[in-house]
Write a protein that holds these residues in place. Structure first.
Motif, mmCIF file in Angstrom:
data_model
loop_
_atom_site.group_PDB
_atom_site.id
_atom_site.type_symbol
_atom_site.label_atom_id
_atom_site.label_comp_id
_atom_site.label_asym_id
_atom_site.label_seq_id
_atom_site.Cartn_x
_atom_site.Cartn_y
_atom_site.Cartn_z
ATOM 1 N N TYR A 152 0.836 -1.202 0.000
ATOM 2 C CA TYR A 152 0.000 0.000 0.000
ATOM 3 C C TYR A 152 0.869 1.250 0.000
ATOM 4 O O TYR A 152 0.617 2.208 -0.739
ATOM 5 C CB TYR A 152 -0.900 0.019 1.246
ATOM 6 N N THR A 156 0.948 4.052 -2.983
ATOM 7 C CA THR A 156 0.455 5.407 -2.724
ATOM 8 C C THR A 156 1.561 6.445 -2.837
ATOM 9 O O THR A 156 1.306 7.582 -3.242
ATOM 10 C CB THR A 156 -0.193 5.488 -1.327
ATOM 11 N N GLU A 188 -9.146 11.381 -3.793
ATOM 12 C CA GLU A 188 -9.409 10.274 -2.865
ATOM 13 C C GLU A 188 -10.680 9.532 -3.252
ATOM 14 O O GLU A 188 -10.738 8.303 -3.213
ATOM 15 C CB GLU A 188 -9.519 10.804 -1.434
ATOM 16 N N ALA A 189 -11.706 10.293 -3.653
ATOM 17 C CA ALA A 189 -12.953 9.665 -4.085
ATOM 18 C C ALA A 189 -12.716 8.816 -5.338
ATOM 19 O O ALA A 189 -13.239 7.707 -5.474
ATOM 20 C CB ALA A 189 -14.002 10.735 -4.364
ATOM 21 N N THR A 192 -10.687 5.603 -4.407
ATOM 22 C CA THR A 192 -11.536 4.624 -3.729
ATOM 23 C C THR A 192 -12.441 3.898 -4.721
ATOM 24 O O THR A 192 -12.598 2.677 -4.665
ATOM 25 C CB THR A 192 -12.398 5.316 -2.655
ATOM 26 N N ALA A 193 -13.029 4.665 -5.649
ATOM 27 C CA ALA A 193 -13.919 4.060 -6.638
ATOM 28 C C ALA A 193 -13.160 3.089 -7.539
ATOM 29 O O ALA A 193 -13.627 1.968 -7.809
ATOM 30 C CB ALA A 193 -14.583 5.149 -7.481
ATOM 31 N N ARG A 195 -10.390 1.484 -6.885
ATOM 32 C CA ARG A 195 -9.972 0.313 -6.099
ATOM 33 C C ARG A 195 -11.112 -0.688 -5.973
ATOM 34 O O ARG A 195 -10.918 -1.900 -6.115
ATOM 35 C CB ARG A 195 -9.500 0.773 -4.717
ATOM 36 N N ARG A 196 -12.322 -0.167 -5.729
ATOM 37 C CA ARG A 196 -13.474 -1.060 -5.616
ATOM 38 C C ARG A 196 -13.798 -1.733 -6.945
ATOM 39 O O ARG A 196 -14.167 -2.918 -6.985
ATOM 40 C CB ARG A 196 -14.683 -0.269 -5.104
#
Length: 208
Positions: A152, A156, A188-189, A192-193, A195-196
């Protein structure tokens, strides 16, 4: 443009535009007369930024006010502005940060950062958030997830270099300042999207 035109151009309902004006998130327009003001492209851009921070970034009105206050302060360095954006999206943790388990997790989070040579403030909110996750995984008996910490961190850091480099390349301070905010909150949004979506794809193609 009139406030009604500003509302139509932005897609933000008129009562909401007036609310942002009252709250000081949106600067007042140029007075034209009694109960009349003129708004320009700068107001439209600010209004769109506010909506993006709230609707996509999930910030509260208080969080947006905090971020915009730093954006409007010409003497705030970009690095400090980044900290303000991080603080605004940190949220309120419900974790018990007084237990021995959490304190051990906090020390582990600090070791991860130190091992990579990252220059991070010792009281950074993100260190506490990382400790929250480490402590929760240990409490759930899922220590195997912690073997991914280095992965991670490496991924990042690579992303952070690209993000910061992209913002610095803009040159113009106003564009750089806005880039710090949008890159932190909306980036960040987006991360996250993605990654999902990647998890869904990987599960669909590898899971039994």
């Amino acid at each position: 443009m009139k406030i009604s035109e500003l509302s139509r151009a932005s897609g933000v309902p008129l009562p909401t535009v007036k609310y942002y004006l009252r709250e000081g998130l949106l600067p007042a327009g140029r007075p034209l007369g009694r109960n009349q003001a003129d708004y320009d492209e700068a107001h439209l851009r600010r209004l769109r930024l506010i909506r993006a921070l709230i609707d996509v970034g999930g910030l509260s009105v208080a969080g947006v006010r905090q971020v915009l206050g730093a954006v409007d302060d010409a003497v705030v360095p970009g690095h400090h502005l980044l900290g303000t954006a991080h603080e605004a999206i940190a949220g309120v943790s419900r974790a018990d940060r007084s237990t021995a388990g959490w304190l051990a997790a906090r020390a582990e989070a600090a070791r991860v950062v130190a091992a990579r040579g990252w220059r991070v403030h010792e009281r950074a909110h993100a260190l506490d958030q990382l400790a929250d996750a480490i402590a929760a995984l240990r409490e759930l008996g899922q220590e195997d997830m912690l073997t991914m910490l280095d992965g991670y961190a490496e991924a990042t850091e690579r992303l952070a270099r690209q993000e910061v480099g992209l913002v610095l390349a803009r040159g113009d301070r106003a564009a750089m300042v806005e880039g710090v905010v949008t890159g932190t909150v909306l980036g960040e949004a987006m991360l996250t999207a993605l990654r999902r979506l990647a998890q869904e794809h990987t599960s669909a193609t590898t899971a039994p």
